[in-house]
Motif scaffolding. Structure first.
Motif, PDB file in Angstrom:
ATOM      1  N   VAL A 428       0.854  -1.194   0.000  1.00 41.56           N
ATOM      2  CA  VAL A 428       0.000   0.000   0.000  1.00 41.56           C
ATOM      3  C   VAL A 428       0.885   1.237   0.000  1.00 41.56           C
ATOM      4  O   VAL A 428       2.075   1.180   0.351  1.00 41.56           O
ATOM      5  CB  VAL A 428      -0.937   0.010   1.226  1.00 41.56           C
ATOM      6  CG1 VAL A 428      -1.851  -1.202   1.215  1.00 41.56           C
ATOM      7  CG2 VAL A 428      -0.141   0.052   2.532  1.00 41.56           C
ATOM      8  N   ALA A 430       1.216   5.446   1.156  1.00 42.53           N
ATOM      9  CA  ALA A 430       0.750   6.534   2.017  1.00 42.53           C
ATOM     10  C   ALA A 430       1.773   7.648   1.913  1.00 42.53           C
ATOM     11  O   ALA A 430       2.966   7.430   2.155  1.00 42.53           O
ATOM     12  CB  ALA A 430       0.609   6.071   3.466  1.00 42.53           C
ATOM     13  N   LEU A 477      -3.006   6.125   8.147  1.00 44.52           N
ATOM     14  CA  LEU A 477      -1.617   5.694   8.102  1.00 44.52           C
ATOM     15  C   LEU A 477      -0.651   6.866   7.972  1.00 44.52           C
ATOM     16  O   LEU A 477       0.417   6.876   8.587  1.00 44.52           O
ATOM     17  CB  LEU A 477      -1.411   4.696   6.949  1.00 44.52           C
ATOM     18  CG  LEU A 477      -0.090   3.926   6.955  1.00 44.52           C
ATOM     19  CD1 LEU A 477       0.081   3.146   8.243  1.00 44.52           C
ATOM     20  CD2 LEU A 477      -0.009   2.968   5.765  1.00 44.52           C
ATOM     21  N   LYS A 478      -1.013   7.867   7.180  1.00 46.72           N
ATOM     22  CA  LYS A 478      -0.120   9.024   7.002  1.00 46.72           C
ATOM     23  C   LYS A 478       0.116   9.742   8.312  1.00 46.72           C
ATOM     24  O   LYS A 478       1.255  10.060   8.673  1.00 46.72           O
ATOM     25  CB  LYS A 478      -0.708   9.981   5.964  1.00 46.72           C
ATOM     26  CG  LYS A 478      -0.698   9.448   4.541  1.00 46.72           C
ATOM     27  CD  LYS A 478      -1.097  10.510   3.542  1.00 46.72           C
ATOM     28  CE  LYS A 478      -2.566  10.858   3.658  1.00 46.72           C
ATOM     29  NZ  LYS A 478      -3.017  11.722   2.543  1.00 46.72           N
ATOM     30  N   VAL A 510      -5.410   4.330   3.524  1.00 47.81           N
ATOM     31  CA  VAL A 510      -4.210   4.445   2.700  1.00 47.81           C
ATOM     32  C   VAL A 510      -4.544   5.234   1.447  1.00 47.81           C
ATOM     33  O   VAL A 510      -5.713   5.511   1.151  1.00 47.81           O
ATOM     34  CB  VAL A 510      -3.659   3.044   2.335  1.00 47.81           C
ATOM     35  CG1 VAL A 510      -3.296   2.258   3.581  1.00 47.81           C
ATOM     36  CG2 VAL A 510      -4.673   2.256   1.496  1.00 47.81           C
TER      37      VAL A 510
END
Length: 856
Positions: A428, A430, A477-478, A510
């Motif tokens: 993924v 991010a 997530l970031k 994400v």
């Protein structure tokens, strides 16, 4: 230790396990001559090799065992006592082998009693084996061994410098290779794969046709080599199941139960590392099935079952996973006993327990020290085995689920990665960076839609996702990794990956899903090993290093239990307010101690200019854009001393007010335990948080100051509401909220007090009751109110810390209108208003009394 001796120990360990399993099979089926013949050959081979290596103690012991097995083979019958004696010999041989492996020499010890028992044991039933002989002997006293004629010892050949040995065999040739050698080859193949991928990238950019054919050949060979090396790491799961027949046989004897073992899928291949890791958990589960699950023959027959119980152990290969299921046909898990034990140990509150589905209650058996056994035995009852099972399974990235049917049995299903070396992963992105998520933790990836089955929302400032019938917390997530400071956007087309680890299910927001790849898992370097949030790293085909996310760590950041993060419910010294964490806003108001309010009482937080604060009618107001909002303050100060002030905006009966504070400290999740009751009307009480005394502000006091008209006025028609809660905190919390909505409130601390008022003739239009109360819970109170002629069918709304589906069903079954979370004041007022307006008894108490008198 020389190479020949090392090979002997490895081979003998394999043979001794096979001998035990085949002996148990022969005891169950004495007519199977092949089984006993095979056992005889194995013991004879071990004895002959002992003579070759001058291992005197092992040679004496196996010679005696060989003699007894020969008699059994010739007569074709074996008493259980004879089988037990040979199995004890197997255990003694194993003990000697362990000592031999550690020191290179046979450990000292006395086998005289065991050898004499082997030589004198009757092979027909009836003669018991002395208990001292059958007892395991991990450490044996020094003693002489009686002489016994043995084959002459052959001089041992010189050790050879080699790491492999070819063994010709039970029509196949095998070769033993040192584990370190295999691991080194695996690492080299991984580097070769990476180099191959880099060459492919170079060839694509250079348009040189001459490299195409050799590169295709290199790619094919590399792939085959990778598959081959992976195959070397794999071995049949039969290695894990080999010890089970002996284990079940011993348990049958010890527990005096008839138990049959059924093994399926033994040829399923598994990573050799995981085989050793799972040996102990498998033994613990089988022991529990035999002791707690399988009934004795008398009870089984009384229940209409066969006298012999069954334990079935099966293995299946599913994509990148292995599923091992251990099931029995016994009595099943005792749900009520588990519930009582969980309450006794303080693992759950009664309200939490009422909301739990059976599958979640079953998971309490994995709690440390948890056991429902009435007495501790050699087999179980100490409450440590299943805790070890849970820890081991989760440590290798697996999960365990339980299913049980009363009277029919229970099943434990272990879902495990196929290998720890190479694993499929979801890549993924991010903030422009790629990360890997272990695919076995991924349930699905969904895109948010405002009108679809996956909708994003903010709950108390934190993102959640409504996914079909679930509400799941989300990790951005970031922001979690510090790659962005932007607030979470509730936009359509946001991609959320739904993950599960243990019992925790949640989402990770994400930017995109880049790829699905099989990755070579590498440990983090020493400089990064202590960085939280990552479980390792991998190198992709383009040479990029990608970090593997720690899914359990992500769940922990949301406060979720990863499977069975069992907690004891602490009992406060004075007044217990709530066992569930409450989201609090911590702030300072002047020079006093830190203060707090439940965040649910605050609509929003604003910074206002000092020049907007004015005096009107003896109170401070906020003059903004031609509208005026009253302000209250916890302390007196010169507001001109600073240019801006934080203000907590609070709604009172639909009309806002502001509470001026000097500093917003934090927003935290904390249990509210009032240790000192409030000494004045501005404070409910005090608690200690992070070592600081913190006052819980009584917001009702400031509501009356700022909006006395809205607080007292309410609606044109007054409804009288009965509020029942045994906790002073929640009565103080809800009374001003209900009053501000325009209702009269009578608050009592028990169900019995509520019934006393109703029986005295006090008229109530509706009742709001807590579910979890000591003297009479909410369900019992609802039943009593429904049976009271004065109250009849009027509205009853339940409040609970967790208003989940199970609680909703129980509430409605008890005759209540609905259930609302204790801190969801907006929903509570909305439910109350809708119910009163829709109720046929919606007249006020005064109007009803008048109509009754007129009718009389």
């Amino acid at each position: 230790m020389d190479e020949v001796l090392s090979e002997f120990i490895a081979e003998t360990n394999e043979q001794i396990e096979a001998a035990a399993s085949q002996l148990v099979a022969f005891e169950r089926e004495p007519s199977n001559f092949e089984s006993i013949a095979s056992i005889y050959r194995l013991i004879h081979t071990i004895k002959g090799t002992c003579g070759f290596l001058d291992l005197t103690r092992l040679a004496y012991l196996t010679h005696a065992a060989e003699t007894l097995i020969s008699r059994i083979r010739d007569e074709g019958v074996a008493a259980p006592e004879a089988v037990s004696l040979i199995l004890s010999t197997v255990d003694r041989v194993q003990t000697i082998l362990n000592g031999l492996e550690k020191t290179g020499a046979e450990p000292e010890g006395d086998d005289t009693a065991l050898i004499e028992a082997l030589e004198g044991q009757a092979i027909s039933a009836g003669e018991a084996v002395p208990e001292a002989v059958l007892a395991p002997m991990p450490e044996m006293a020094e003693a002489a061994i009686d002489p016994m004629p043995l084959p002459p010892a052959t001089p041992r050949p010189a050790a050879k410098e080699q790491t492999t040995k070819q063994v010709h065999t039970r029509e196949a040739a095998t070769i033993r290779v040192a584990v370190n050698t295999i691991e080194r080859i695996m690492r080299l193949v991984s580097e070769l794969v990476l180099t191959r991928n880099q060459l492919i990238e170079i060839a694509r950019s250079n348009e040189n046709e001459s490299f195409a054919i050799p590169l295709q050949r290199l790619s094919a060979v590399t792939t085959d080599l990778q598959d081959g090396v992976m195959q070397v790491r794999m071995q049949p799961i039969e290695k894990l199941f080999t010890s089970l027949p002996r284990l079940v046989r011993d348990l049958s004897v010890e527990l005096d139960k008839q138990i049959e073992l059924i093994v399926e899928g033994s040829d399923t291949e598994f990573d050799r590392q995981l085989v050793e890791v799972l040996r102990t958990p498998l033994v613990h589960i089988v022991r529990n099935c035999a002791d707690h699950g399988i009934e004795n023959a008398r009870d089984r027959q009384a229940a209409g079952k066969s006298a012999s119980g069954r334990i079935r152990v099966s293995a299946t290969h599913e994509a990148s996973h292995i599923t091992i299921e251990i099931a029995d046909d016994g009595r099943g898990l005792d749900l009520e006993r588990i519930q009582r034990k969980a309450l006794t140990q303080g693992l759950v509150t009664p309200a939490e327990l009422a909301a739990m589905p059976a599958e979640e209650v079953y998971r309490f058996i994995f709690a440390p020290g948890f056991s429902t056994a009435r007495q501790v035995t050699q087999v179980s009852g100490r409450g440590i085995g299943m805790d070890i099972v849970r820890q081991t399974v989760e440590s290798i990235g697996g999960s365990i689920t339980i299913a049980s049917t009363p009277g029919l049995g229970a099943a434990f299903k272990l879902k495990l990665p196929l290998t720890l070396a190479i694993a499929p992963a979801l890549l993924v992105t991010a903030a422009g960076q790629r990360f890997a998520l272990p695919q076995h933790t991924v349930i699905e990836a969904v895109t948010s839609r405002s009108n679809g089955v996956s909708r994003l929302r903010l709950a108390q400032g934190a993102p959640i996702i409504h996914l079909r019938d679930q509400v799941l917390p989300i990790v951005d997530l970031k922001r979690h990794l510090g790659l962005s400071e932007e607030p979470f956007a509730l936009d359509d087309d946001r991609l959320v990956v739904i993950l599960r680890t243990g019992a925790a299910t949640f989402g990770v927001a994400v930017d995109s899903v880049a790829d699905v790849q099989e990755i070579v898992v590498k440990p983090l370097g020493a400089s990064l090993a202590k960085v939280p949030g990552f479980a390792g790293n991998t190198i992709l085909g383009d040479g990029t290093v990608v970090l593997i996310l720690d899914v359990a760590g992500l769940a922990a950041s949301l406060g979720l239990a990863t499977s069975s993060n069992f907690r004891a419910v602490a009992q406060p010294d004075l007044v217990e307010l709530t066992k569930e964490p409450t989201r609090l806003i911590l702030f300072r108001a002047g020079p006093g101690v830190q203060k707090a309010l439940p965040l649910s009482q605050v609509s929003r937080i604003e910074n206002i200019d000092t020049k907007e604060i004015e005096l009107a009618g003896g109170m401070r107001v906020l003059n903004r854009g031609g509208s005026i909002m009253p302000l209250a303050s916890c302390w007196d100060t010169d507001y001109a001393s600073q240019p801006k002030w934080p203000v907590l905006i609070i709604g009172v009966g639909g009309e806002p007010m502001g509470l001026i504070v000097s500093e917003i400290v934090d927003i935290v999740d904390e249990r509210i335990d009032i240790e000192i009751a409030g000494s004045n009307e501005t404070v409910i009480g005090s608690m200690v948080f992070n070592g600081q005394v913190t006052e819980i502000v009584d917001l009702a006091y400031y509501m009356k100051q700022a909006r006395p008209d809205a607080f007292e006025r309410g609606h044109a028609r007054k409804f009288n509401i009965l509020l029942v809660d045994d906790k002073q905190f929640f009565r103080d919390l809800l009374v001003p909220v209900i009053s501000a909505a325009g209702y009269d409130v009578t608050a009592v601390e028990s169900g019995s007090e509520a019934l006393r008022l109703v029986n005295l003739g006090v008229e109530f239009d509706a009742a709001i009751t807590d579910i979890d109360m000591p003297d009479m819970n909410g369900y019992a109170l609802a039943g009593a109110l429904r049976g009271n002629k004065r109250f009849g069918a009027r509205t009853i709304i339940a409040i609970d810390a967790y208003a989940g589906p199970a609680v909703i069903a129980a509430v409605r079954a008890a005759g209540m209108h609905d259930v609302v979370g204790k801190f969801d004041r907006i929903q509570l007022i909305a439910k109350l208003r809708d119910a009163l307006e829709a109720n046929a008894f919606g007249n006020s108490a005064i109007e009803r009394s008048a109509s009754v008198e007129k009718a009389a």
